[in-house]
Design a protein around this motif. Structure first.
Motif, PDB file in Angstrom:
ATOM      1  N   GLN A 147       0.831  -1.190   0.000  1.00  0.00           N
ATOM      2  CA  GLN A 147       0.000   0.000   0.000  1.00  0.00           C
ATOM      3  C   GLN A 147       0.874   1.253   0.000  1.00  0.00           C
ATOM      4  OE1 GLN A 147      -3.961  -0.512   2.161  1.00  0.00           O
ATOM      5  NE2 GLN A 147      -2.606  -1.770   3.420  1.00  0.00           N
ATOM      6  N   TYR A 178       0.549   5.494   0.908  1.00  0.00           N
ATOM      7  CA  TYR A 178      -0.279   6.401   1.683  1.00  0.00           C
ATOM      8  C   TYR A 178       0.039   7.841   1.308  1.00  0.00           C
ATOM      9  CZ  TYR A 178      -0.554   2.130   4.449  1.00  0.00           C
ATOM     10  OH  TYR A 178      -0.718   0.831   4.834  1.00  0.00           O
ATOM     11  N   THR A 213      -6.206  -1.737  -2.717  1.00  0.00           N
ATOM     12  CA  THR A 213      -5.189  -0.759  -2.348  1.00  0.00           C
ATOM     13  C   THR A 213      -3.798  -1.374  -2.243  1.00  0.00           C
ATOM     14  OG1 THR A 213      -5.712  -1.064   0.010  1.00  0.00           O
ATOM     15  CG2 THR A 213      -6.822   0.744  -1.138  1.00  0.00           C
ATOM     16  N   ASN A 260      -5.225   5.822   1.330  1.00  0.00           N
ATOM     17  CA  ASN A 260      -4.517   4.850   0.514  1.00  0.00           C
ATOM     18  C   ASN A 260      -4.606   5.270  -0.943  1.00  0.00           C
ATOM     19  OD1 ASN A 260      -3.678   2.547   2.267  1.00  0.00           O
ATOM     20  ND2 ASN A 260      -5.854   2.523   2.751  1.00  0.00           N
ATOM     21  N   SER A 318      -9.393   0.226   2.811  1.00  0.00           N
ATOM     22  CA  SER A 318      -8.140  -0.517   2.763  1.00  0.00           C
ATOM     23  C   SER A 318      -8.416  -2.006   2.671  1.00  0.00           C
ATOM     24  CB  SER A 318      -7.311  -0.230   4.019  1.00  0.00           C
ATOM     25  OG  SER A 318      -6.187  -1.080   4.092  1.00  0.00           O
TER      26      SER A 318
END
Length: 233
Positions: free
Chosen positions: A104, A106, A160, A115, A142
Motif C-alpha cells: 500500500q 499512503y 489498495t 490509501n 483498505s
C-alpha cells in the motif's frame, strides 16, 4: 530530455532523472504485452504471507509520470477535488517501503491519511480479456495489506495493496491487480497499463489498450504512462 531538465530547474525540492528504458515499456512500444506478473494468487490462503513484503524503512517520495512512447516527463501524481489521481506540476507526497511487492501507498490530504488505490469501472477482474478499466484515486478504504478484490459498490471492485515498487531511487512503480481466480484456481494477477490524457485528466489503468478503448476510443499508445518514485530531499 531538454524538457525534463528545464522542469527540474524550477523544482528545487525534488531530484528526478529521465527514466532508463524499462523492459515493459520496450515491450509495449513493440506491440507486446507486459511481462507476466511476479506474484500469483494462492486460492488456499485468505491472506498472503507477510514475509514477502518489504522490510525497508518507509520512504516519503513523489511519483513522477512519463509518456512511454516519447519518454518525456508528463507530470507528478496529485489529486483533483474528488481525490481522483491526476498529473500536475505540484506533486503529492506518498509514503511506502521501497522494494515492496503489492504493498500500500499512503498520502495525506487535508490532515487525513488515504490509501492510493484503484476502483474498477465494473466487475472485479482486470485481466487482458475483462473489457474493463480502473481509476486511480485516494481512498480511506483498505484491503488491510492483503491483495484481493472486495466489493466497493454493487458491481465495482477496489484494491489498495497494488503497488510494486523498485528498491532503487527513481525506480519503477507498477500497479499489480489481483483478479478473481478462475474455476481451476489458476494464477490471477494483472500488471496494469497506466493511461493519461490531457482531455481526460485522470490516471486510469487497464489490462490492455483494447480494454480502455472500449470506454475511450480515442486513446492510443501515446496515452500510456509509466510511474517512477522520486525521493524528497
Amino acid at each position: 530530455m531538454r524538457l525534463l531538465v528545464a522542469f527540474l530547474a524550477l523544482t528545487s525540492v525534488l531530484v528526478a532523472a529521465r527514466p532508463a528504458a524499462r523492459t515493459n515499456a520496450d515491450r509495449i512500444r513493440r506491440g507486446l504485452p507486459p511481462l507476466p506478473p511476479k506474484r500469483f494468487y494462492e486460492p488456499s490462503k485468505t491472506r498472503p504471507e507477510l514475509s514477502r513484503r518489504s522490510a525497508a524503512a518507509p520512504t516519503s517520495a513523489a511519483l513522477a509520470a512519463y509518456y512511454v512512447n516519447e519518454e518525456v516527463f508528463a507530470g507528478y501524481v496529485s489529486f483533483d477535488s474528488n481525490k481522483v489521481a491526476t498529473l500536475s506540476d505540484t506533486p503529492a507526497t506518498f509514503t511506502f517501503a521501497p522494494g515492496g511487492t503489492q504493498e500500500q501507498m499512503y498520502t495525506t490530504l487535508s490532515s487525513t491519511t488515504y490509501n492510493l488505490g484503484a476502483v474498477l469501472a465494473s466487475g472485479s477482474d482486470m485481466s487482458d480479456s475483462s473489457g474493463t478499466y480502473a481509476q486511480v484515486f485516494a481512498t480511506t478504504q483498505s484491503d488491510d495489506g492483503a491483495p484481493y478484490t472486495y466489493s466497493y459498490t454493487d458491481d465495482n471492485g477496489i484494491e489498495t495493496s497494488i503497488w510494486t515498487v523498485a528498491a532503487s531511487e527513481e525506480g519503477a512503480v507498477d500497479l499489480v491487480w489481483t483478479n478473481d481466480p478462475d474455476a481451476a484456481g489458476n494464477p490471477a494477477t494483472t500488471t496494469a497499463i497506466l493511461f493519461y490524457s490531457t482531455s481526460m485528466p485522470i490516471i486510469q489503468a487497464a489490462g490492455s489498450l483494447a480494454n480502455i478503448q472500449l470506454a475511450y476510443p480515442s486513446y492510443t499508445s501515446d496515452n500510456i504512462i509509466s510511474l517512477e518514485w522520486v525521493a524528497l530531499h
